[in-house]
Design an enzyme around this catalytic site. Sequence first.
Site, PDB file in Angstrom:
ATOM      1  N   LYS A   1     -82.889 -57.705 -30.017  1.00 46.47           N
ATOM      2  CA  LYS A   1     -82.540 -57.138 -28.721  1.00 46.47           C
ATOM      3  C   LYS A   1     -82.194 -58.283 -27.785  1.00 46.47           C
ATOM      4  O   LYS A   1     -83.026 -59.169 -27.549  1.00 46.47           O
ATOM      5  CB  LYS A   1     -83.719 -56.341 -28.170  1.00 46.47           C
ATOM      6  CG  LYS A   1     -84.058 -55.096 -28.980  1.00 46.47           C
ATOM      7  CD  LYS A   1     -83.013 -54.019 -28.768  1.00 46.47           C
ATOM      8  CE  LYS A   1     -83.447 -52.674 -29.349  1.00 46.47           C
ATOM      9  NZ  LYS A   1     -82.418 -51.637 -29.129  1.00 46.47           N
TER      10      LYS A   1
ATOM     11  N   ASP B   1     -73.438 -47.218 -29.233  1.00 50.68           N
ATOM     12  CA  ASP B   1     -74.667 -46.427 -29.341  1.00 50.68           C
ATOM     13  C   ASP B   1     -74.800 -45.543 -28.096  1.00 50.68           C
ATOM     14  O   ASP B   1     -74.541 -44.341 -28.155  1.00 50.68           O
ATOM     15  CB  ASP B   1     -75.868 -47.371 -29.501  1.00 50.68           C
ATOM     16  CG  ASP B   1     -77.195 -46.629 -29.582  1.00 50.68           C
ATOM     17  OD1 ASP B   1     -77.199 -45.392 -29.480  1.00 50.68           O
ATOM     18  OD2 ASP B   1     -78.246 -47.280 -29.736  1.00 50.68           O
TER      19      ASP B   1
ATOM     20  N   LYS C   1     -78.071 -40.960 -33.600  1.00 48.32           N
ATOM     21  CA  LYS C   1     -79.506 -40.678 -33.523  1.00 48.32           C
ATOM     22  C   LYS C   1     -79.710 -39.175 -33.414  1.00 48.32           C
ATOM     23  O   LYS C   1     -79.003 -38.519 -32.648  1.00 48.32           O
ATOM     24  CB  LYS C   1     -80.127 -41.368 -32.301  1.00 48.32           C
ATOM     25  CG  LYS C   1     -80.116 -42.875 -32.391  1.00 48.32           C
ATOM     26  CD  LYS C   1     -80.608 -43.533 -31.116  1.00 48.32           C
ATOM     27  CE  LYS C   1     -80.499 -45.054 -31.259  1.00 48.32           C
ATOM     28  NZ  LYS C   1     -80.603 -45.747 -29.961  1.00 48.32           N
TER      29      LYS C   1
ATOM     30  N   ASP D   1     -78.350 -56.184 -30.608  1.00 45.46           N
ATOM     31  CA  ASP D   1     -78.167 -55.017 -29.746  1.00 45.46           C
ATOM     32  C   ASP D   1     -78.343 -55.440 -28.298  1.00 45.46           C
ATOM     33  O   ASP D   1     -79.410 -55.913 -27.914  1.00 45.46           O
ATOM     34  CB  ASP D   1     -79.202 -53.935 -30.102  1.00 45.46           C
ATOM     35  CG  ASP D   1     -78.920 -52.606 -29.393  1.00 45.46           C
ATOM     36  OD1 ASP D   1     -78.011 -52.557 -28.538  1.00 45.46           O
ATOM     37  OD2 ASP D   1     -79.617 -51.615 -29.709  1.00 45.46           O
TER      38      ASP D   1
ATOM     39  N   GLU E   1     -74.303 -54.227 -31.249  1.00 46.81           N
ATOM     40  CA  GLU E   1     -74.384 -52.872 -30.729  1.00 46.81           C
ATOM     41  C   GLU E   1     -74.238 -52.866 -29.211  1.00 46.81           C
ATOM     42  O   GLU E   1     -74.868 -53.674 -28.528  1.00 46.81           O
ATOM     43  CB  GLU E   1     -75.776 -52.318 -31.043  1.00 46.81           C
ATOM     44  CG  GLU E   1     -75.822 -51.142 -31.970  1.00 46.81           C
ATOM     45  CD  GLU E   1     -77.262 -50.736 -32.193  1.00 46.81           C
ATOM     46  OE1 GLU E   1     -77.770 -49.927 -31.411  1.00 46.81           O
ATOM     47  OE2 GLU E   1     -77.891 -51.256 -33.129  1.00 46.81           O
TER      48      GLU E   1
HETATM   49 MG   LIG Z   1     -78.901 -49.409 -29.838  1.00 43.81          MG
END
Ligand SMILES: [Mg+2]
Length: 337
Positions: free
Chosen positions: A142, A218, A242, A167, A193
């Site tokens: 992240k 995303d 998701k 991401d 991402e």
């Molecule tokens: Mg993501």
Amino acid sequence: LRPFVIARGTTNEFANLVVRVDLEGEAGYGEAAPSGKLTGESLREAATEILKWQQKPATAARALEDAEHVAGGHLRPAARSALVVAYLDALGHRRGRSLRALLNLPEGRIESSITLSLGPTAAVLAEAAARDAEGWRVFKVKLGGAYDEEVLRALRDQYPDRRIRVDANEAWTPDVAAQRLTLLERLEVELVEQPLPRDLLDETAELARRFDIPVIVDEALYDSGDALSLIERDVADGANIKLAKCGGPWEARRIVKVLRDHGWRVMMGCNLESGLGIAAAAAFAGALDYADLDAHVLLADQPFVGFSTPGGVVEAPEGPGVGVRPNPTLLLEPLQR
Ligand SMILES: [Mg+2]
């Protein structure tokens, strides 16, 4: 839960909603993992919507119909996904079939990434070492903090041959993103991402054109309608699906098809959720290019048992149903009406 840090904030604990459907003596479970910023619903709102959803007592003969009815309805996505999965779980138990088989998805297994929280370099390296010792071989970092460059370089030094994904959770501006992607390519990062805020579609498309590293959307994609319009505008190279964003496994399957038909790469991710939600997403293991199905390992206690990811490998559960059952030693808290 280990503290979980991304560009949007830090999480030490979370509460999700478990929906139980009783189908002629078989219980089916589904998990709602609402995230106000992503799915536009709070836990309370998801609960209210599910409780308002009126219907006759569930029967095995009508379970598919009921699930389809929910899937086509107006519940917001996390609540909808939980109900659909609960019906399919119960039906799977009745028929002795897995969620994967009920959905007609291919069998398969895939290595999942393990997410390393945003943080100073020493903290990220310590977490990477702990996850490496547990057998995880794909790291997802992240970024979107002050340490981005230093963290990435240190991680690559430490793990020269490892698959590393990044991401940014919408954290970068176009200028910062261009700098970061140059570095990501140099460090042979596998994908990035959501580098930019979800509404900067032209700018995201520009990055995807300019750089070879796959750009995966995303936050910009919820359902198959989004997939089509993003594909039309050539915004990225792939998308992270998701269940909590799209409203459940049928819609997820539709998105997979749309992405595949247009040569986009398919990733399946998760919100912060237990083994119940992750096992439902794992039904797609054989249909993915990338998996990021790791939230269950962040939990100190597992409310559902039967699903695990040894060595970081996600395999579509054999079922029946989703393939998990409530942990008998860990009571779920009934919802206060
Ligand atoms: Mg993501």
